[in-house]
Design an enzyme around this catalytic site. Sequence first.
Site, PDB file in Angstrom:
ATOM      1  N   HIS A   1     -27.506 -16.887 -11.195  1.00  0.00           N
ATOM      2  CA  HIS A   1     -28.367 -17.509 -10.192  1.00  0.00           C
ATOM      3  C   HIS A   1     -27.974 -18.972  -9.971  1.00  0.00           C
ATOM      4  CE1 HIS A   1     -31.784 -14.383 -11.023  1.00  0.00           C
ATOM      5  NE2 HIS A   1     -30.716 -13.857 -10.460  1.00  0.00           N
TER       6      HIS A   1
ATOM      7  N   SER B   1     -28.591 -11.011  -6.135  1.00  0.00           N
ATOM      8  CA  SER B   1     -29.345 -12.251  -6.358  1.00  0.00           C
ATOM      9  C   SER B   1     -28.443 -13.478  -6.421  1.00  0.00           C
ATOM     10  CB  SER B   1     -30.176 -12.149  -7.641  1.00  0.00           C
ATOM     11  OG  SER B   1     -29.377 -11.813  -8.748  1.00  0.00           O
TER      12      SER B   1
END
Length: 225
Positions: free
Chosen positions: A175, A123
């Site tokens: 992220h 991610s």
Amino acid sequence: MKMFNRRSNAYVTWILLIITIAVFLLETLMGGSQNINTLMMLGAKTNNSIQIGQWWRLFTPIFLHIGIFHIFMNGFTLLYVGQILEPMVGHWRFLVIYLLSGITGNLASFAFGDSNAISAGASTSLFGMFAAFLALAMIYRENRFLTELGKSFLGLIVINLLMDLTMSGIDIWGHLGGAVGGFLLAYALSLPSIKRPKIYIRILALVLVVAVSYYMYTKGMIVYG
């Protein structure tokens, strides 16, 4: 400006996906993708491990996943987004954005995240891919295709970050770091055969990637050293 969107051109995306699936199968054979010992053996990130010199754990977590849902979602996203971005920016640019934004994401997690957490997953790289579209939209504002893509992926980034705030066990710093890395790298690399942005802006973006990465690494070493 000529844009390419041929899926046959996205072979780096497919190679990355195959490697990711192969690593997941290896996790399963070695004890399970949710087994802490297996994850650590194969290179999952913990801040303490990096602090004692295991720097490769800033890279290896990109290819590790925890559970079938985790790899399914990330694998699907890699395949879908990669088939758009890779033909657009070119193979080596795409690979650089994917891998280095993953590393900047893991550096952000190292500097600001939970010191006791075990982190793994693509991610960080995926957020870098999302942010790359935003950078390209800003560079080529006159191109409606890129502008619309940029708006879509900006919305995706915001929605995912808001979801991160409401869910436990999600590495929001990873992220954010991946998104920052992907944005700056897309500015530095841009599109092939097009002399935009200007060279000094590209150099500045590259310097910022290095400076931010160095800052996060040293901060992590100070905090957890």
